[in-house]
Design an enzyme around this catalytic site. Structure first.
Site, mmCIF file in Angstrom:
data_model
loop_
_atom_site.group_PDB
_atom_site.id
_atom_site.type_symbol
_atom_site.label_atom_id
_atom_site.label_comp_id
_atom_site.label_asym_id
_atom_site.label_seq_id
_atom_site.Cartn_x
_atom_site.Cartn_y
_atom_site.Cartn_z
ATOM 1 N N TYR A 58 18.820 8.312 18.695
ATOM 2 C CA TYR A 58 19.539 8.395 17.418
ATOM 3 C C TYR A 58 19.615 7.005 16.808
ATOM 4 C CZ TYR A 58 21.091 12.955 19.194
ATOM 5 O OH TYR A 58 21.152 14.236 19.717
ATOM 6 N N HIS A 124 16.619 14.736 27.372
ATOM 7 C CA HIS A 124 16.518 15.214 25.994
ATOM 8 C C HIS A 124 15.380 16.218 25.826
ATOM 9 C CE1 HIS A 124 17.856 13.595 21.809
ATOM 10 N NE2 HIS A 124 17.888 14.899 21.872
ATOM 11 N N PRO A 218 27.757 23.698 16.457
ATOM 12 C CA PRO A 218 28.630 24.872 16.388
ATOM 13 C C PRO A 218 29.081 25.215 14.979
ATOM 14 C CG PRO A 218 29.873 22.968 17.109
ATOM 15 C CD PRO A 218 28.435 22.537 17.058
ATOM 16 N N LEU A 219 28.879 24.290 14.043
ATOM 17 C CA LEU A 219 29.220 24.545 12.639
ATOM 18 C C LEU A 219 27.974 24.795 11.793
ATOM 19 C CD1 LEU A 219 32.086 21.927 12.159
ATOM 20 C CD2 LEU A 219 32.273 24.390 12.607
ATOM 21 N N GLY A 222 26.769 22.217 9.359
ATOM 22 C CA GLY A 222 27.682 22.065 8.231
ATOM 23 C C GLY A 222 27.849 23.290 7.374
ATOM 24 N N PHE A 223 26.944 24.262 7.501
ATOM 25 C CA PHE A 223 27.015 25.435 6.623
ATOM 26 C C PHE A 223 28.283 26.247 6.847
ATOM 27 C CE2 PHE A 223 26.214 29.816 5.397
ATOM 28 C CZ PHE A 223 25.700 29.659 4.115
#
Length: 331
Positions: A58, A124, A218-219, A222-223
């Site tokens: 990242y 990863h 889990p979101l 963002g949606f």
């Protein structure tokens, strides 16, 4: 905050973690601000969201450096999870599972994180050119050397374009192989209201063996927060600009999912949000499940942490199960 365990070693973490990737990778670059992200990390630790999930790729590297600034002051409050096995080039990402590289990468992560031990070291991605037992064996050596406390497997992104049955069959075959070398303490994979595929085989595999499950995204990128609008557009470096569920047409088509989460939230009080319902649904999937929502602002970290106190009713869970399946531009 409620505590949950990771693996047979009973490593404890807060019920909701913090995914640090958006602070320096994959999302809108113009909105990435180091000081703001640092405040978000500190706020997560204040709320008991102790699991901080990052990776050396990242940035690359800048995400671990950012966390290192927080860990310098708050190491005792944090459960640090980072990943190894992917190298970032100018236009490509490649896997590297060679044992020598794994050992060097771990030492580099320890320096950037400003710590002497990594709580959870995740692979990863498996390197197709290296037997996975060799990579996992090198990671096990790091545990024996005291540089790592536990090992995890990251299955995020390990899918083809179209969703289908048996999505995680290959992952489970690899997990069976590495379990013969050294115990898997946790598996990280996508799990959300609009991506529930892990419930079919992967999560049951983990539960049967006492393996922790870190629920990535889990979101729904963002949606599921309900804050994204169809047709709003994304910056070119934002991974959602190329995601088949984030075209204007598909974002509009998937609005009934958010509407359903909002209806459930309204029954629990004016302050409850769709995002908190989405996280509470993930938490309801098992005692070893820890959602790891990405966030880079204190406000969202605080809201996400509060989801740990939200208890969905049987009626709520039934309504979530009856929501329409998410659609993508391939369908």
């Amino acid at each position: 905050m409620e505590r949950r365990t990771i693996g047979a070693g009973a490593l404890e973490v807060g019920a909701v973690g913090l995914g640090c990737m958006p602070m320096s990778w994959a999302y809108s670059g113009s909105r990435q601000r180091g000081d703001e992200s640092l405040r978000a990390v500190r706020r997560a630790l204040d709320t008991g969201s102790s699991l901080l999930d990052t990776a050396d790729m990242y940035g690359p590297f800048t995400n671990e450096l950012l966390l290192g600034r927080a860990l310098r002051e708050r190491r005792a409050d944090a459960f640090v999870s980072t990943k190894v096995g992917l190298l970032v080039g100018e236009q490509h990402i490649v896997a590297n599972g060679r044992p020598g590289y794994v050992r060097r990468a771990c030492d580099a992560s320890l320096r950037r994180l400003q710590t002497d031990v990594i709580d959870l070291y995740q692979l990863h991605r498996a390197d197709p050119e290296v037997p996975v037992e060799e990579t996992w064996g090198a990671m096990a050596e790091l545990v024996r050397a005291g540089k790592v406390r536990a090992l995890g497997w990251c299955a995020v992104g390990a899918r083809g374009g179209r969703r289908s049955g048996g999505l995680y069959d290959g992952t489970i075959r690899q997990l069976r192989r590495v379990q013969q070398v050294f115990p898997v303490s946790a598996v990280e994979a996508e799990l959300s209201v609009w991506s529930p595929e892990a419930l079919e085989t992967l999560l049951p595999w983990c539960e049967a063996r006492g393996v922790g499950f870190l629920a990535a995204m889990p979101l729904g990128n963002g949606f599921l927060t309900g804050t994204l609008k169809p047709g709003q557009g994304f910056e070119p470096d934002d991974m959602r600009a190329r995601h088949p569920r984030f075209t204007a047409e598909m974002m509009a088509a998937n609005q009934p999912i958010v509407a359903g989460l909002r209806r459930i939230a309204a029954r629990h009080g004016e302050a409850v949000t769709a995002a908190q319902v989405a996280l509470a649904w993930v938490l309801a999937q098992g005692r070893h499940v820890v959602p790891v929502p990405g966030a880079k602002r204190e406000r969202w970290v605080t809201e996400n942490a509060a989801a740990a106190t939200l208890r969905l009713t049987p009626q709520d869970l039934t309504e979530v199960a009856q929501l329409p399946a998410a659609r993508g531009s391939w369908e």
